[in-house]
Scaffold this motif. Structure first.
Motif: not given
Length: 237
Positions: A220-237
């Protein structure tokens, strides 16, 4: 077979020209997306498919060379999916897929052929999983760029207003993505996701179907909620 996946949110604000003066606010998110795309490049896939939520007009497959733009967001900026093959696609890319195409262009993608698939937000879990399995079977080495936001109800000023269930839903999705756990992604409640305006649910569950049997490792590379929206970034390998 699925060999890699990058999971990124799909707000048009990821594109600096769209964000304009607010662009620096999302620089950490853009950096995380770039890191996730690096995992795709390192996997050297035979085929890359961009998957994202889409309305009726943008659903279904889009070939390499398909185009989209950000005019509805007030910016005269066009994007192309992968290489220019000299043909004009009949349908424009949905906004989520256009953001994916922009991320790839910004990363200088010059690897495998790129296609896209627009997924309807109400698509039930079983069909998402089946679509994912079919994508993973398209080539020996398949990579996915999975576009989709978490809940849009994390704060009073969020697009969907504040819903106390939103933080828990996003946390469950974050844990599943961090662990590269297809079963946990498939367990996300599609009705709750719809109520929380979590447009990433269907694309994430498609990823779950593609990953069955692959045993990926997740980050998991990013987990935050700017502007009240959940934004997630992940990498699978």
């Amino acid at each position: 077979m699925l060999v890699a996946a990058a999971v990124c949110p799909c707000p048009p604000l990821l594109v600096p020209d769209v964000a304009a003066g607010a662009a620096p606010e999302l620089d950490p998110l853009r950096a995380a997306c770039a890191d996730a795309l690096g995992v795709l490049a390192a996997a050297r896939p035979d085929l890359l498919v961009v998957v994202g939520p889409a309305g009726l007009a943008g659903r279904g497959p889009h070939p390499e060379g398909a185009t989209g733009d950000f005019r509805e967001f007030g910016v005269d900026l066009g994007v192309r999916l992968g290489r220019d093959l000299g043909s004009t696609a009949e349908r424009p890319l949905a906004p989520s897929l256009a953001v994916g195409a922009w991320l790839l262009a910004d990363a200088g993608w010059d690897g495998a052929p790129v296609e896209a698939l627009g997924v309807g937000e109400p698509l039930e879990t079983a069909r998402c999983v089946a679509e994912g399995r079919a994508l993973a079977a398209r080539a020996d080495r398949v990579a996915l760029l999975v576009m989709g936001d978490g809940s849009a109800c994390r704060t009073l000023k969020a697009p969907g207003y504040l819903d106390e269930r939103a933080a828990g839903f996003d946390a469950a999705a974050a844990r599943a993505l961090a662990a590269a756990d297809p079963d946990a992604l498939m367990a996300l409640d599609e009705t709750l996701a719809y109520e929380l305006k979590a447009a990433g649910r269907a694309p994430w569950q498609l990823l779950a179907g593609a990953a069955q049997g692959a045993r990926p490792v997740g980050r998991l590379l990013y987990d935050d909620a700017p502007y009240g929206v959940g934004y997630l970034v992940a990498a699978w390998s």
